[in-house]
Design a protein around this motif. Structure first.
Motif, PDB file in Angstrom:
ATOM      1  N   THR A  85       0.801  -1.225   0.000  1.00 47.34           N
ATOM      2  CA  THR A  85       0.000   0.000   0.000  1.00 47.34           C
ATOM      3  C   THR A  85       0.832   1.272   0.000  1.00 47.34           C
ATOM      4  OG1 THR A  85      -0.137  -0.131   2.415  1.00 47.34           O
ATOM      5  CG2 THR A  85      -1.936  -1.129   1.148  1.00 47.34           C
ATOM      6  N   GLY A  86       2.135   1.162  -0.183  1.00 44.24           N
ATOM      7  CA  GLY A  86       2.979   2.356  -0.189  1.00 44.24           C
ATOM      8  C   GLY A  86       4.424   1.996   0.033  1.00 44.24           C
ATOM      9  N   SER A  87       5.292   3.010   0.006  1.00 40.98           N
ATOM     10  CA  SER A  87       6.734   2.748   0.086  1.00 40.98           C
ATOM     11  C   SER A  87       7.153   2.126   1.413  1.00 40.98           C
ATOM     12  CB  SER A  87       7.499   4.064  -0.135  1.00 40.98           C
ATOM     13  OG  SER A  87       7.148   5.012   0.866  1.00 40.98           O
ATOM     14  N   SER A 142       5.004   0.066   3.206  1.00 36.76           N
ATOM     15  CA  SER A 142       4.019  -0.972   3.501  1.00 36.76           C
ATOM     16  C   SER A 142       4.697  -2.265   3.960  1.00 36.76           C
ATOM     17  CB  SER A 142       3.180  -1.266   2.252  1.00 36.76           C
ATOM     18  OG  SER A 142       2.395  -2.424   2.425  1.00 36.76           O
ATOM     19  N   ASN A 152       5.271  -4.957   1.125  1.00 40.90           N
ATOM     20  CA  ASN A 152       6.151  -4.738  -0.025  1.00 40.90           C
ATOM     21  C   ASN A 152       6.889  -6.024  -0.401  1.00 40.90           C
ATOM     22  OD1 ASN A 152       5.392  -2.109  -0.114  1.00 40.90           O
ATOM     23  ND2 ASN A 152       7.355  -1.242   0.525  1.00 40.90           N
ATOM     24  N   ASP A 209       7.399  -0.673  -5.692  1.00 38.45           N
ATOM     25  CA  ASP A 209       6.823  -0.236  -4.418  1.00 38.45           C
ATOM     26  C   ASP A 209       7.320   1.150  -4.016  1.00 38.45           C
ATOM     27  OD1 ASP A 209       5.346  -2.598  -3.933  1.00 38.45           O
ATOM     28  OD2 ASP A 209       7.135  -3.616  -3.182  1.00 38.45           O
ATOM     29  N   ASP A 210       8.573   1.473  -4.342  1.00 38.45           N
ATOM     30  CA  ASP A 210       9.168   2.733  -3.889  1.00 38.45           C
ATOM     31  C   ASP A 210       9.917   3.384  -5.047  1.00 38.45           C
ATOM     32  OD1 ASP A 210      10.287   4.847  -2.596  1.00 38.45           O
ATOM     33  OD2 ASP A 210      11.459   3.683  -1.159  1.00 38.45           O
TER      34      ASP A 210
END
Length: 493
Positions: free
Chosen positions: A273-275, A277, A280, A304-305
């Protein structure tokens, strides 16, 4: 995501069973058939010579000299006359030669045009990079001054400035989504851009930042240079995470069609859901058990990032430098982790495997299909992935690449996907992107690619139909066989 009046449509199909490369091969096949016809006609001409020398025919000359002469003349006319077999054989051979020459001319012209564009892109990139490199100190000073000025503004003035900047960003994104080819040309000149930045900032005109002689002519060489600014990739660590199964059970259905396959890939991608998370690096391995044995679908989400810096690299394997390394042709921790995860999931060498990936996941899928020989990768499906330079691929492997015409990411390798029988590229138009607040980001969203996959599924294009048929015949789509899934998480040790 698109309204009823904003239908997603297929705008271009490259490669596959009805691509230009296949038509060239068919033309060469026609030339070979003409050659064969010429050979047969020459053989018939030789047969005529043997008829002329036949003993019985020669003996008849005494008894019927007029008939003998007529027969000899007829044989000569049929074999070596102006319209005889020998003359006609030369015509067939000339046609075969002409067809081959035309095909070769088309191919050489395409190669020459592509090379000319690449050289222009490289020189433009070098000039642009040199200008940016020389102006870097001034730009940094101006940026620092602007930031200091910003801090002196009132909160209302700061909000107004941020709103104006957001509006400018949106306008720039909208322009890029309508002119994505600009990004492809910039990426094509990526080697020149890196060289120009280095030369402009340092004055070094002989050696590049990687210590290698200038120039770096290709996009992959530029990506390799950029990857070198980051710390070493490290080793892969793989753990089982079945608590994150996208379907909430170990028995998901086999995708009914291409849109369902990408829908499931999106479900897997949403585990991250994000860098920062905790999900990941997660991938899913779906194993389908049929009467001929197991087959597997490996779902590979994208980056992811995207904001990883050389000093902030952490355990995330799906980061920005992984993109650089993969486009540069290097092995990566993500690729090694995928292979380890496939082994942990019980995939055996020789069992059919389909790799399905979005963005960086598609890059990894194509890279693994081209570079590893442990597993029998028979199909690759990519969505929004720059994979033009990933081949060549093993015989028998088929690739289907989806690209949104407004998405700049598939163009970041600087080249169009090759037109080959085993690689079908489907480009679709999505009018809904124009209404987005962030067109560049939205055009790359996997939800958009689900719609593109649905449009591909409804298409009558023969190359698309053949590609989907092969996926179905291999049992990766539309099968009633039982399936189970395993989620594994890859991180950098």
């Amino acid at each position: 995501m698109s309204g009823a009046d904003e239908a997603v449509t297929i705008s271009e199909v490259v490669g596959g069973s009805n691509g230009l490369a296949v038509s060239h091969e068919e033309a060469r096949g026609l030339a070979a058939a003409y050659d064969e016809a010429g050979d047969r006609l020459r053989a018939w001409a030789l047969t005529g010579a043997r008829v002329l020398a036949d003993g019985d025919l020669l003996a008849s000359a005494v008894l019927a000299p007029v008939s003998f002469a007529e027969a000899e003349a007829a044989v000569l006319l049929a074999t070596t006359g102006p319209d005889g077999a020998l003359a006609e054989s030369l015509g067939w051979e000339a046609d075969a030669l002409l067809i081959r020459a035309c095909v070769a001319a088309f191919e050489r012209t395409d190669q020459a045009v592509a090379l000319a564009f690449h050289l222009v892109d490289q020189q433009v990139g070098r000039a642009l990079g040199a200008g940016l490199g020389r102006s870097a100190p001034t730009a940094l000073a101006a940026g620092a001054l602007a930031y200091a000025t910003y801090l002196t503004l009132t909160p209302d003035e700061q909000r107004a400035l941020r709103a104006a900047a957001a509006g400018g960003s949106r306008a720039l994104q909208a322009w890029l989504s309508r002119h994505p080819w600009i990004v492809e040309h910039l990426a094509s000149g990526g080697g020149g851009l890196v060289d120009g930045l280095w030369a402009g900032a340092t004055g070094q005109l002989v050696l590049g930042p990687d210590g290698q002689p200038l120039p770096h002519l290709t996009t992959s060489a530029a990506a390799e240079v950029l990857a070198g600014f980051y710390p070493g990739d490290g080793d892969a660590d793989v753990v089982r995470r079945d608590d994150l199964l996208a379907h909430g059970s170990a028995a998901p259905p086999v995708p009914s069609d291409l849109a369902a396959m990408l829908t499931h890939l999106r479900e897997v991608s949403l585990l991250s859901t994000g860098s920062t998370s905790p999900g990941n690096g997660t991938i899913e391995v779906q194993t389908i058990t049929g009467p001929d044995g197991p087959r597997h679908v490996v779902y590979l989400p994208g980056t992811d990032d995207m904001l990883t810096t050389p000093w902030s690299r952490d355990a995330d394997v799906r980061d920005l430098p992984t993109n650089f390394a993969a486009v540069g042709g290097a092995d990566t921790t993500y690729a090694d982790g995928i292979l380890e995860a496939m082994a942990d999931a019980g995939i055996r060498p020789g069992e059919p495997v389909a790799l399905v990936g979005h963005s960086q996941g598609g890059i990894m899928a194509a890279w693994l299909a081209a570079h590893q020989d442990t597993y029998a990768v028979s199909a690759v499906v990519t969505a929004g992935s720059p994979v033009a330079g990933m081949g060549p691929y093993p015989d028998g492997m088929q690739m289907l690449s989806l690209e949104s015409s407004a998405d700049v990411v598939p163009l970041l390798d600087g080249d169009p996907n090759p037109d080959t029988p085993q690689h079908v590229t489907v480009v679709f138009d999505d009018p809904g992107v124009d209404a987005s607040a962030n067109p560049v980001v939205d055009a790359h969203d996997l939800a958009r690619y689900v719609e593109g996959a649905a449009a591909a599924g409804d298409s009558d294009d023969p190359s698309i139909r053949d590609a989907l048929r092969r996926l179905s015949e291999a049992g990766f789509l539309g099968s009633d066989d039982p399936a189970r899934s395993q989620v594994l998480q890859i991180s950098r040790r």
